[in-house]
Design an enzyme around this catalytic site. Structure first.
Site, PDB file in Angstrom:
ATOM      1  N   PHE A 257      -8.208  21.064 -24.718  1.00  0.00           N
ATOM      2  CA  PHE A 257      -8.469  19.684 -24.731  1.00  0.00           C
ATOM      3  C   PHE A 257      -9.565  19.522 -23.877  1.00  0.00           C
ATOM      4  O   PHE A 257      -9.808  20.045 -22.858  1.00  0.00           O
ATOM      5  CB  PHE A 257      -7.111  18.795 -24.317  1.00  0.00           C
ATOM      6  N   THR A 258     -10.241  18.416 -24.307  1.00  0.00           N
ATOM      7  CA  THR A 258     -11.855  18.276 -23.613  1.00  0.00           C
ATOM      8  C   THR A 258     -11.275  18.107 -22.093  1.00  0.00           C
ATOM      9  O   THR A 258     -12.072  19.008 -21.343  1.00  0.00           O
ATOM     10  CB  THR A 258     -12.393  16.954 -24.193  1.00  0.00           C
TER      11      THR A 258
ATOM     12  N   TYR B 149       0.807  -1.163   0.023  1.00  0.00           N
ATOM     13  CA  TYR B 149      -0.071   0.073   0.016  1.00  0.00           C
ATOM     14  C   TYR B 149       0.925   1.274  -0.112  1.00  0.00           C
ATOM     15  O   TYR B 149       0.784   2.409  -0.573  1.00  0.00           O
ATOM     16  CB  TYR B 149      -0.677   0.114   1.254  1.00  0.00           C
TER      17      TYR B 149
ATOM     18  N   LYS C   2      -0.401   7.131 -23.463  1.00  0.00           N
ATOM     19  CA  LYS C   2      -0.245   7.532 -24.955  1.00  0.00           C
ATOM     20  C   LYS C   2       1.296   7.179 -25.127  1.00  0.00           C
ATOM     21  O   LYS C   2       1.674   6.214 -25.105  1.00  0.00           O
ATOM     22  CB  LYS C   2      -0.532   8.788 -25.390  1.00  0.00           C
TER      23      LYS C   2
ATOM     24  N   ASP D  18       1.436  19.902 -21.104  1.00  0.00           N
ATOM     25  CA  ASP D  18       0.805  18.769 -21.235  1.00  0.00           C
ATOM     26  C   ASP D  18       1.780  17.744 -22.011  1.00  0.00           C
ATOM     27  O   ASP D  18       1.813  17.985 -23.171  1.00  0.00           O
ATOM     28  CB  ASP D  18      -0.694  18.851 -21.702  1.00  0.00           C
TER      29      ASP D  18
ATOM     30  N   PHE E 111     -19.505  14.151 -25.858  1.00  0.00           N
ATOM     31  CA  PHE E 111     -19.073  13.357 -26.930  1.00  0.00           C
ATOM     32  C   PHE E 111     -18.938  11.770 -26.697  1.00  0.00           C
ATOM     33  O   PHE E 111     -19.312  10.806 -27.284  1.00  0.00           O
ATOM     34  CB  PHE E 111     -17.828  13.674 -27.552  1.00  0.00           C
TER      35      PHE E 111
ATOM     36  N   ARG F  53     -13.817  14.691 -33.914  1.00  0.00           N
ATOM     37  CA  ARG F  53     -13.249  15.675 -33.068  1.00  0.00           C
ATOM     38  C   ARG F  53     -13.906  16.830 -33.687  1.00  0.00           C
ATOM     39  O   ARG F  53     -13.161  17.672 -34.222  1.00  0.00           O
ATOM     40  CB  ARG F  53     -11.920  15.582 -33.164  1.00  0.00           C
TER      41      ARG F  53
HETATM   42  N1  F0G Z   1      -4.274  15.693 -22.676  1.00  0.00           N
HETATM   43  C1  F0G Z   1      -4.421  15.248 -23.816  1.00  0.00           C
HETATM   44  C2  F0G Z   1      -3.585  15.891 -24.957  1.00  0.00           C
HETATM   45  C3  F0G Z   1      -4.710  14.159 -24.272  1.00  0.00           C
HETATM   46  O1  F0G Z   1      -4.865  13.774 -25.633  1.00  0.00           O
HETATM   47  C4  F0G Z   1      -5.637  13.329 -23.452  1.00  0.00           C
HETATM   48  C5  F0G Z   1      -6.382  12.247 -23.639  1.00  0.00           C
HETATM   49  C6  F0G Z   1      -5.574  13.834 -22.043  1.00  0.00           C
HETATM   50  C7  F0G Z   1      -4.864  15.144 -21.452  1.00  0.00           C
HETATM   51  C8  F0G Z   1      -6.342  13.050 -20.790  1.00  0.00           C
HETATM   52  O2  F0G Z   1      -5.671  12.115 -20.310  1.00  0.00           O
HETATM   53  O3  F0G Z   1      -7.393  10.331 -21.002  1.00  0.00           O
HETATM   54  O4  F0G Z   1      -5.364   9.741 -19.578  1.00  0.00           O
HETATM   55  O5  F0G Z   1      -7.298  11.315 -18.581  1.00  0.00           O
HETATM   56  N2  F0G Z   1      -6.922  11.840 -24.700  1.00  0.00           N
HETATM   57  C9  F0G Z   1      -7.478  10.800 -25.130  1.00  0.00           C
HETATM   58  C10 F0G Z   1      -7.651  10.694 -26.768  1.00  0.00           C
HETATM   59  C11 F0G Z   1      -8.779  10.281 -24.392  1.00  0.00           C
HETATM   60  O6  F0G Z   1      -8.264   9.988 -27.006  1.00  0.00           O
HETATM   61  O7  F0G Z   1      -7.169  11.701 -27.135  1.00  0.00           O
HETATM   62  P1  F0G Z   1      -6.479  10.857 -19.777  1.00  0.00           P
END
Ligand code: F0G
Length: 462
Positions: free
Chosen positions: A128-129, A76, A262, A219, A453, A386
């Site tokens: 970014f979303t 832990y 990624k 990022d 989305f 997108r």
């Molecule tokens: N920043 C970027 C540039 C991303 O592309 C993503 C995730 C995140 C932050 C968030 O990271 O998913 O680990 O919480 N992108 C995915 C995509 C979901 O399909 O582009 P996460």
């Protein structure tokens, strides 16, 4: 620089385990798509033939990473794998302090809650979303300061991820530097089409931010892919290693959020990395509330080990050349076939320009969502919208955001698909392109409140 003609991008690995795929009939695909409300996020993965939904968590791990999984220390507190990860982040990214999180948005959440106060502004090189949502939930307002070229799919600028200093200066003049907790810089810029930011721009922006006392947060999700573009496109870097370029990029920032799913070649994991001790201490305290103890942050020990090893593999020159080479291979074939895509070709994906692909559809009929649905119908190829659906609604007016970019993303998982899969993907897009004039749009029949989305549902218009 090496002037010999480019040889094939062939993979620097061979395959030792396979996962069978299923191919549905056209009729079965139609049924699956209707059941999923014409949203590729709602399809069952079993019903997908080639899955280009995302490069997130879909990577194939190496035997070295799998071996590391067996060395998971599932204590832990104080897992050995945490210390391995901390060391790898310090060595390759250069930040002093590490807080592991279950994935990228976990890090975004912590950082946003700590640094953003209601009424502040967070400029960034395109939204970014999840990143923007966490900024907004913390009471901040996102302001787009990316160069104009990023919003033009046809513009060939090699660094469409750059920050426009004039836009940043205008914001600083308008609201004051004390209302800007940090500048958020993504490398590469996902929503712009996987476009990189240049080292020169990072350096220049850093200088300006320093003079105003504004922090910079990277990022770093696809920062090694960005480093590759710097190496091949920016003067002076052709003979510099990816590892060195990455360290230099990070050196111009104060902190980084990371989705290890990624660049880092794992299926789960992320982190927040910092240089400021007081911010780190707050994050280390807060992670206990939302993710898990500060030495695991929602991850198993084995996940942290796989990510630590992924950091080492990600900066391998051969790996990155093949990774981006595969994306370029698909992009170049599509360009040759006359299909409208975002150019230059991005790092993790090829983005189809749905506005040009389906010019007869208005943006409120969701052209990119429609195109993603049609690609699935055609051959079981899964992609991602997108465009207007991803952009969401303006929190003040309640209206849709109408982004200039209305794209479908064909995203390539790392080390997963073969060149023949790539060829089938290109053939699929070509087949839909042939019948594009007959394609009708969609209407939204269910809309979730956050990140719509992922779960929105659609029906065809008549
Ligand atoms: N920043 C970027 C540039 C991303 O592309 C993503 C995730 C995140 C932050 C968030 O990271 O998913 O680990 O919480 N992108 C995915 C995509 C979901 O399909 O582009 P996460």
């Amino acid at each position: 620089m090496d002037q010999s003609p480019r040889r094939s991008w062939a993979e620097p690995f061979k395959i030792k385990m396979v996962e069978p795929l299923k191919m549905l009939t056209q009729e079965e695909r139609k049924r699956a798509l209707t059941g999923a409300g014409y949203n590729t996020f709602l399809l069952r993965s079993e019903d997908v033939y080639i899955d280009l939904l995302t490069d997130s968590g879909t990577n194939a791990m190496s035997d070295w990473q799998w071996a590391g999984m067996m060395l998971g220390d599932e204590a832990y507190a104080g897992s050995r794998n945490y210390y391995n990860l901390e060391e790898a982040v310090a060595r390759y990214y250069g930040y002093k302090y590490l807080v592991p999180t279950h994935q990228g948005r976990g890090a975004e959440h912590l950082l946003s809650r700590i640094l953003i106060k209601p009424g502040t502004y967070v400029p960034g090189n395109m939204y970014f979303t999840t990143t923007r949502l966490h900024q907004e939930l913390a009471g901040g307002t996102f302001v787009d300061v990316i160069v104009d070229e990023a919003h033009d799919p046809a513009n060939l600028n090699p660094f469409k991820g750059n920050v426009d200093l004039n836009k940043l200066e205008t914001l600083v003049k308008k609201v004051g530097a004390d209302k800007i907790p940090y500048l958020s810089v993504a490398a590469t810029v996902n929503m712009a089409g996987g476009q990189p930011i240049s080292m020169a721009n990072l350096k220049e922006v850093r200088k300006y931010c320093r003079s105003k006392g504004i922090r910079m947060v990277l990022d770093a999700t696809r920062a090694v892919e960005n480093a590759y573009f710097i190496k091949v496109r920016e003067k002076g870097y052709a003979n510099v290693s990816l590892a060195k370029i990455l360290r230099e990029m990070c050196s111009y920032t104060d902190a980084a959020t990371m989705s290890g799913k990624k660049d880092l070649l794992v299926n789960i994991g992320g982190f927040l990395a910092l240089n400021e001790k007081d911010v780190f201490e707050e994050a280390r305290n807060m992670v206990v509330v939302y993710e898990g103890l500060h030495t695991y942050g929602g991850l198993a020990g084995r996940d942290m080990e796989a990510m630590a090893r992924g950091i080492v593999e990600a900066v391998s020159e051969d790996h990155m050349r093949a990774r981006i080479g595969q994306v370029e291979y698909v992009g170049e074939k599509l360009i040759k076939a006359g299909i409208p895509i975002v150019r230059p070709i991005g790092g993790h994906a090829v983005f189809l320009d749905a506005k040009v692909f389906l010019p007869h559809l208005k943006q409120v009929s969701f052209p990119a969502q429609t195109l993603a649905a049609e690609l699935y119908l055609e051959s079981g190829l899964r992609s991602m919208e997108r465009g207007i659906v991803s952009a969401g609604r303006n929190k003040e007016t309640g209206d849709h955001y109408y982004p200039k970019l209305e794209l479908v993303r064909l995203t390539f998982p790392r080390r997963v698909y073969t060149q023949a899969h790539c060829d089938v993907s290109v053939e699929t897009v070509e087949a839909v392109y042939q019948r594009r004039s007959k394609i009708k749009g969609l209407k939204m029949v269910y809309e979730p409140k956050y990140l719509r989305f992922f779960q929105a549902r659609f029906e065809p218009t008549r």
